[in-house]
Enzyme design. Structure first.
Site, PDB file in Angstrom:
ATOM      1  N   ASN A   9       8.028  32.344  -6.549  1.00 49.30           N
ATOM      2  CA  ASN A   9       9.420  31.875  -6.544  1.00 49.30           C
ATOM      3  C   ASN A   9       9.442  30.587  -5.728  1.00 49.30           C
ATOM      4  O   ASN A   9       9.356  30.624  -4.508  1.00 49.30           O
ATOM      5  CB  ASN A   9      10.319  32.941  -5.910  1.00 49.30           C
ATOM      6  CG  ASN A   9      11.751  32.455  -5.749  1.00 49.30           C
ATOM      7  OD1 ASN A   9      12.117  31.405  -6.273  1.00 49.30           O
ATOM      8  ND2 ASN A   9      12.550  33.220  -5.022  1.00 49.30           N
ATOM      9  N   TRP A  10       9.533  29.470  -6.445  1.00 50.91           N
ATOM     10  CA  TRP A  10       9.497  28.180  -5.737  1.00 50.91           C
ATOM     11  C   TRP A  10      10.807  27.893  -5.001  1.00 50.91           C
ATOM     12  O   TRP A  10      10.900  26.953  -4.235  1.00 50.91           O
ATOM     13  CB  TRP A  10       9.251  27.046  -6.734  1.00 50.91           C
ATOM     14  CG  TRP A  10       7.843  26.983  -7.251  1.00 50.91           C
ATOM     15  CD1 TRP A  10       6.800  27.814  -6.940  1.00 50.91           C
ATOM     16  CD2 TRP A  10       7.326  26.020  -8.182  1.00 50.91           C
ATOM     17  NE1 TRP A  10       5.672  27.425  -7.615  1.00 50.91           N
ATOM     18  CE2 TRP A  10       5.965  26.329  -8.381  1.00 50.91           C
ATOM     19  CE3 TRP A  10       7.869  24.932  -8.856  1.00 50.91           C
ATOM     20  CZ2 TRP A  10       5.147  25.577  -9.235  1.00 50.91           C
ATOM     21  CZ3 TRP A  10       7.061  24.188  -9.706  1.00 50.91           C
ATOM     22  CH2 TRP A  10       5.716  24.503  -9.888  1.00 50.91           C
ATOM     23  N   LYS A  11      11.846  28.675  -5.282  1.00 49.61           N
ATOM     24  CA  LYS A  11      13.180  28.421  -4.706  1.00 49.61           C
ATOM     25  C   LYS A  11      13.578  26.971  -5.006  1.00 49.61           C
ATOM     26  O   LYS A  11      13.222  26.462  -6.072  1.00 49.61           O
ATOM     27  CB  LYS A  11      13.182  28.761  -3.214  1.00 49.61           C
ATOM     28  CG  LYS A  11      12.613  30.165  -2.964  1.00 49.61           C
ATOM     29  CD  LYS A  11      12.836  30.694  -1.594  1.00 49.61           C
ATOM     30  CE  LYS A  11      12.260  32.106  -1.501  1.00 49.61           C
ATOM     31  NZ  LYS A  11      12.499  32.756  -0.227  1.00 49.61           N
ATOM     32  N   HIS A  94      18.348  37.773  -6.094  1.00 41.86           N
ATOM     33  CA  HIS A  94      17.554  37.433  -4.899  1.00 41.86           C
ATOM     34  C   HIS A  94      18.452  37.507  -3.659  1.00 41.86           C
ATOM     35  O   HIS A  94      19.637  37.179  -3.733  1.00 41.86           O
ATOM     36  CB  HIS A  94      16.955  36.031  -5.045  1.00 41.86           C
ATOM     37  CG  HIS A  94      15.930  35.749  -3.995  1.00 41.86           C
ATOM     38  ND1 HIS A  94      16.282  35.331  -2.734  1.00 41.86           N
ATOM     39  CD2 HIS A  94      14.595  35.874  -3.997  1.00 41.86           C
ATOM     40  CE1 HIS A  94      15.178  35.209  -2.010  1.00 41.86           C
ATOM     41  NE2 HIS A  94      14.141  35.526  -2.741  1.00 41.86           N
ATOM     42  N   GLU A  96      18.823  35.600  -1.266  1.00 39.38           N
ATOM     43  CA  GLU A  96      19.512  34.342  -0.932  1.00 39.38           C
ATOM     44  C   GLU A  96      20.768  34.175  -1.783  1.00 39.38           C
ATOM     45  O   GLU A  96      21.770  33.629  -1.329  1.00 39.38           O
ATOM     46  CB  GLU A  96      18.538  33.164  -1.106  1.00 39.38           C
ATOM     47  CG  GLU A  96      17.524  33.132   0.031  1.00 39.38           C
ATOM     48  CD  GLU A  96      16.137  32.644  -0.344  1.00 39.38           C
ATOM     49  OE1 GLU A  96      15.991  31.949  -1.363  1.00 39.38           O
ATOM     50  OE2 GLU A  96      15.186  32.982   0.399  1.00 39.38           O
ATOM     51  N   GLU A 166      12.195  43.245  -1.638  1.00 38.33           N
ATOM     52  CA  GLU A 166      12.012  42.181  -0.658  1.00 38.33           C
ATOM     53  C   GLU A 166      12.876  42.485   0.568  1.00 38.33           C
ATOM     54  O   GLU A 166      14.081  42.180   0.567  1.00 38.33           O
ATOM     55  CB  GLU A 166      12.445  40.835  -1.243  1.00 38.33           C
ATOM     56  CG  GLU A 166      11.670  40.417  -2.470  1.00 38.33           C
ATOM     57  CD  GLU A 166      11.740  38.902  -2.686  1.00 38.33           C
ATOM     58  OE1 GLU A 166      10.685  38.275  -2.651  1.00 38.33           O
ATOM     59  OE2 GLU A 166      12.842  38.366  -2.848  1.00 38.33           O
ATOM     60  N   GLY A 172      10.487  34.632   4.350  1.00 37.32           N
ATOM     61  CA  GLY A 172      10.377  33.324   4.994  1.00 37.32           C
ATOM     62  C   GLY A 172      10.248  33.392   6.505  1.00 37.32           C
ATOM     63  O   GLY A 172      10.377  32.374   7.188  1.00 37.32           O
ATOM     64  N   SER A 211       6.935  37.201   2.917  1.00 39.58           N
ATOM     65  CA  SER A 211       5.798  36.683   3.681  1.00 39.58           C
ATOM     66  C   SER A 211       4.452  37.240   3.196  1.00 39.58           C
ATOM     67  O   SER A 211       3.546  37.461   3.989  1.00 39.58           O
ATOM     68  CB  SER A 211       5.988  36.928   5.180  1.00 39.58           C
ATOM     69  OG  SER A 211       7.162  36.273   5.638  1.00 39.58           O
ATOM     70  N   GLY A 232       7.112  33.582  -2.087  1.00 35.87           N
ATOM     71  CA  GLY A 232       7.879  32.362  -1.860  1.00 35.87           C
ATOM     72  C   GLY A 232       6.970  31.253  -1.363  1.00 35.87           C
ATOM     73  O   GLY A 232       6.292  30.574  -2.132  1.00 35.87           O
ATOM     74  N   GLY A 233       6.919  31.087  -0.043  1.00 35.68           N
ATOM     75  CA  GLY A 233       6.193  29.970   0.576  1.00 35.68           C
ATOM     76  C   GLY A 233       4.774  29.766   0.047  1.00 35.68           C
ATOM     77  O   GLY A 233       4.386  28.632  -0.299  1.00 35.68           O
TER      78      GLY A 233
HETATM   79  P1  13P Z   1       8.377  34.211   1.324  1.00 39.42           P
HETATM   80  O1  13P Z   1       7.098  34.606   0.604  1.00 39.42           O
HETATM   81  O2  13P Z   1       8.426  32.760   1.657  1.00 39.42           O
HETATM   82  O3  13P Z   1       8.660  35.108   2.476  1.00 39.42           O
HETATM   83  O4  13P Z   1       9.576  34.431   0.280  1.00 39.42           O
HETATM   84  C1  13P Z   1       9.674  35.622  -0.395  1.00 39.42           C
HETATM   85  C2  13P Z   1      10.721  35.487  -1.419  1.00 39.42           C
HETATM   86  O5  13P Z   1      11.902  35.361  -1.111  1.00 39.42           O
HETATM   87  C3  13P Z   1      10.312  35.479  -2.842  1.00 39.42           C
HETATM   88  O6  13P Z   1      11.389  35.632  -3.678  1.00 39.42           O
END
Ligand code: 13P
Length: 248
Positions: A9-11, A94, A96, A166, A172, A211, A232-233
């Site tokens: 997920n590149w956000k 998600h 967010e 999640e 994050g 993470s 994510g990251g």
């Molecule tokens: P991180 O891997 O950066 O913690 O993000 C997870 C995420 O929100 C994937 O959707």
């Protein structure tokens, strides 16, 4: 036997140049990857990402969709439009979007329905807040999130749904749920599905997100009820992402 799925997920991170670099970097190392791999990119790059990955093992997804199919919804994107690019996956609910854009369990359930009705596979995100974890309410939180979707679409529809657990406190933050914590909640989510249909519970993929990185992926994925990851990251670093893909 459930196949391992690794989704990135590149956000809201990308540029035309970064899409090329990231996707070509991942594609280069895909030959010995056995997992199903999905990369969810921001809307403006769906077309570019789809073109770069056509006929490859790497699948592209979107990160959100509107509950309507067309009309006066300025700035929104529909399931139809996502489908139009040949995209098969979409992240729904998600944390967010739940926390920053007011997506309730009801809205998320409607989005899952719209995705399914339009031939998209939703990656349904659920997970508890830090306060919920600390007050011993993890199970209540995920049960409310899952049950809202089951009530809306029916358990049969979960044949076409991928779940991503999640924990919000792990997203994050660099803090990962321990394999035991993650496994316990994954097993509980599967139990919630099994209360409705045992076969569907056994065949539904439940990914862990929060993470996840090359150093912790192996022990997380080794857990019985963890079927992959939503990253994510680390999905923004092709070498790290590939390493995670190869863990499956
Ligand atoms: P991180 O891997 O950066 O913690 O993000 C997870 C995420 O929100 C994937 O959707």
């Amino acid at each position: 036997m459930r196949q391992t799925i690794i989704a990135g997920n590149w956000k809201m991170n990308a540029s035309k140049e970064a899409v090329n670099t990231l996707l070509l970097g991942v594609l280069k190392g895909m030959m010995d990857v056995k997992s199903e791999v999905i990369v969810c990119v921001p809307y403006p790059y769906l077309c570019q990402a789809e073109a770069l990955t056509t006929h490859s093992q790497l699948k592209i997804g979107a990160q959100n969709l509107n509950i309507n199919i067309s009309g006066a919804f300025t700035g929104e994107v529909s399931a139809d439009m996502i489908k139009d690019f040949g995209v098969e996956y979409v992240i729904v609910g998600h944390s967010e979007r739940r926390s920053l854009y007011g997506e309730t369990n009801k809205i998320v359930a409607r989005k899952v329905q719209v995705a399914l009705d339009n031939g998209l596979t939703p990656l349904l995100c659920i997970g508890e807040l830090l306060e919920e974890k600390e007050s011993g309410n993890t199970k209540n939180a995920v049960a409310r999130q899952i049950n809202a979707v089951i009530e809306r679409v029916g358990i049969e529809s979960f044949k076409g749904v991928i779940i991503a657990y999640e924990p919000v406190w792990a997203i994050g933050t660099g803090i990962t749920a321990t394999p035991q914590q993650a496994q316990d909640t994954h097993a509980y989510i599967r139990e919630l599905l099994a209360q409705n249909d045992e076969n569907i519970a056994q065949s539904t993929s439940i990914l862990y997100g929060g993470s996840m990185n090359p150093d912790n992926v192996d022990e997380l994925i080794a857990c019985k009820d963890i079927d992959g990851g939503l990253i994510g990251g680390a999905s923004l670093k092709p070498d790290d992402f590939l390493r995670i893909c190869k863990a499956g």
